[in-house]
Design an enzyme around this catalytic site. Structure first.
Site, PDB file in Angstrom:
ATOM      1  N   LYS A 117       0.842  -1.211   0.000  1.00  0.00           N
ATOM      2  CA  LYS A 117       0.000   0.000   0.000  1.00  0.00           C
ATOM      3  C   LYS A 117       0.877   1.262   0.000  1.00  0.00           C
ATOM      4  O   LYS A 117       0.587   2.244  -0.686  1.00  0.00           O
ATOM      5  CB  LYS A 117      -0.913   0.013   1.237  1.00  0.00           C
ATOM      6  CG  LYS A 117      -2.039  -0.996   1.178  1.00  0.00           C
ATOM      7  CD  LYS A 117      -3.285  -0.367   0.581  1.00  0.00           C
ATOM      8  CE  LYS A 117      -4.282  -1.378   0.049  1.00  0.00           C
ATOM      9  NZ  LYS A 117      -4.699  -2.392   1.011  1.00  0.00           N
ATOM     10  N   LYS A 141      -8.798 -15.172 -13.009  1.00  0.00           N
ATOM     11  CA  LYS A 141      -9.568 -14.931 -11.792  1.00  0.00           C
ATOM     12  C   LYS A 141     -10.621 -13.846 -11.984  1.00  0.00           C
ATOM     13  O   LYS A 141     -10.336 -12.798 -12.566  1.00  0.00           O
ATOM     14  CB  LYS A 141      -8.586 -14.509 -10.685  1.00  0.00           C
ATOM     15  CG  LYS A 141      -9.206 -14.477  -9.320  1.00  0.00           C
ATOM     16  CD  LYS A 141      -8.140 -14.374  -8.237  1.00  0.00           C
ATOM     17  CE  LYS A 141      -8.763 -14.325  -6.864  1.00  0.00           C
ATOM     18  NZ  LYS A 141      -8.900 -13.025  -6.296  1.00  0.00           N
ATOM     19  N   LYS A 175     -13.246  -7.786  -8.846  1.00  0.00           N
ATOM     20  CA  LYS A 175     -13.825  -6.462  -9.060  1.00  0.00           C
ATOM     21  C   LYS A 175     -12.839  -5.576  -9.821  1.00  0.00           C
ATOM     22  O   LYS A 175     -13.194  -4.943 -10.812  1.00  0.00           O
ATOM     23  CB  LYS A 175     -14.157  -5.840  -7.701  1.00  0.00           C
ATOM     24  CG  LYS A 175     -14.942  -4.569  -7.793  1.00  0.00           C
ATOM     25  CD  LYS A 175     -15.517  -4.219  -6.452  1.00  0.00           C
ATOM     26  CE  LYS A 175     -14.419  -3.993  -5.438  1.00  0.00           C
ATOM     27  NZ  LYS A 175     -14.274  -2.664  -4.946  1.00  0.00           N
TER      28      LYS A 175
END
Ligand code: AMP
Length: 328
Positions: A111, A194, A197
């Site tokens: 992140k 896969k 979203k």
């Protein structure tokens, strides 16, 4: 009965990958364990949602989990921010969590690399909040994917450290519950491995029939088999994997035979797949619509869940305070 707790991230709508990869196992687990599910709205603040977005996404995810079959009578479902003792435990755990070890967590490093302008303390202490969520209920097991394994190790470390510092045998070390072994990986419709979203290749449980049809008809295929009984290349294998999940066995066998003897027409396969996905999603979709328009019921579920979870966390915290040295 063993206690299982699972946090649900309030990010967007559930898709078929979430359903077959996780939610379906939750539904089964609620009969076999003493389960608790919570919507991790505090965790979601690391990305600074607007108040409207936060409210909407909590409500959406609650409606969708209920529509899939989480039964609050078997497994309380609560909103994380309704259970304040967890915050207190988060503070205590943070006092014995060290900067170096928090900075070494892979998901934090990832992140920090991808959003350098928003490396906030909430992100850094994500593992202590996650540990507080679980330790507050002294849960035995936490269903997690591989990406959460390091957070689970941190949780066990914090539990051990607390016990060592105070010379007690108070927190047990929660285990990871790998239901992913039995869960299937749901492929995307774009020929990729896969459904997700962020991959933009997902069919959502709330998609209407026309949307499902459009998405399936657009799915990547090839020019067809060129040899009898040949192995299916990835995009085609993906369509068959989806068929396996939502269609009857003889439907699967029919198209498998057609592929093997080279008579397959992908248009027919997709039409059937779209129809079967729709048949699978339709009842869930209707329940999502019912739940999400019933604020009174959602509030009641969340309030009942909060009451159970708060009582459980408060009991733990009363003991934690005494161990630390608060009170007389
Ligand atoms: P996400 O919404 O990506 O955070 O995923 C939540 C959970 O859903 C994951 O931890 C997985 O267990 C499951 N999941 C998501 N996408 C898939 C997929 N394509 N196949 C199987 N499981 C999935």
């Amino acid at each position: 009965m063993e206690k299982v707790i699972s946090g649900i991230r309030p990010t967007g709508n559930l898709h078929l990958g979430n359903y077959f990869g996780a939610v379906k196992s939750f539904i089964r687990m609620q009969d076999e364990y003493q389960c608790m599910f919570f919507i991790a709205d505090w965790h979601s603040l690391t990305t600074h949602p607007t108040p409207e977005n936060l409210r909407r996404s909590v409500k959406t995810i609650l409606s969708e989990y209920l529509a899939c079959g989480i039964d609050p009578a078997k497994a309380p479902i609560y909103v994380q921010s309704d259970v304040k003792p967890v915050l207190e435990l988060y503070l205590y755990l943070n006092m014995n969590a060290y900067l170096g070890e928090l900075e070494r967590v892979t998901s934090f490093k990832e992140k920090a690399r991808t959003q350098p302008d928003n490396v906030n303390a909430g992100l850094l202490t994500y593992p202590t909040l996650m540990a507080a969520d679980v330790l507050a209920h002294k849960a035995d097991k936490v269903p997690v994917g591989k990406d959460q394994e390091q957070n689970m190790e941190m949780m066990r470390l914090f539990a051990r450290r607390f016990n060592r510092i105070y010379g007690v045998d108070f927190f047990k070390e929660p285990e990871s519950f790998h239901f992913n072994k039995e869960a299937v990986k749901v492929p995307g419709l774009d020929g990729s491995g896969k459904m997700g979203k962020s991959e933009g290749n997902a069919i959502y449980l709330c998609d209407d029939e026309a949307t499902i049809r459009k998405k399936v008809m657009r799915a990547v295929t090839d020019s067809g088999p060129s040899q009898l009984n040949q192995e299916k290349p990835e995009p085609i294998r993906n369509l068959f994997s989806l068929l396996r999940l939502v269609s009857a066995e003889d439907t699967y066998a029919y198209f498998d035979d057609a592929y093997n003897n080279m008579t397959i027409r992908y248009g027919d396969l997709k039409k059937q797949l779209a129809q079967d996905i729709n048949a699978f999603c339709a009842p869930i979709r209707e329940r999502i619509a019912d739940f999400s328009s019933n604020d009174a019921y959602l509030d009641k579920v969340a309030a009942e869940g909060a009451e159970i979870a708060s009582a459980s966390a408060e009991k733990t915290l009363a003991e934690v305070r005494a161990i630390i040295g608060f009170g007389k």
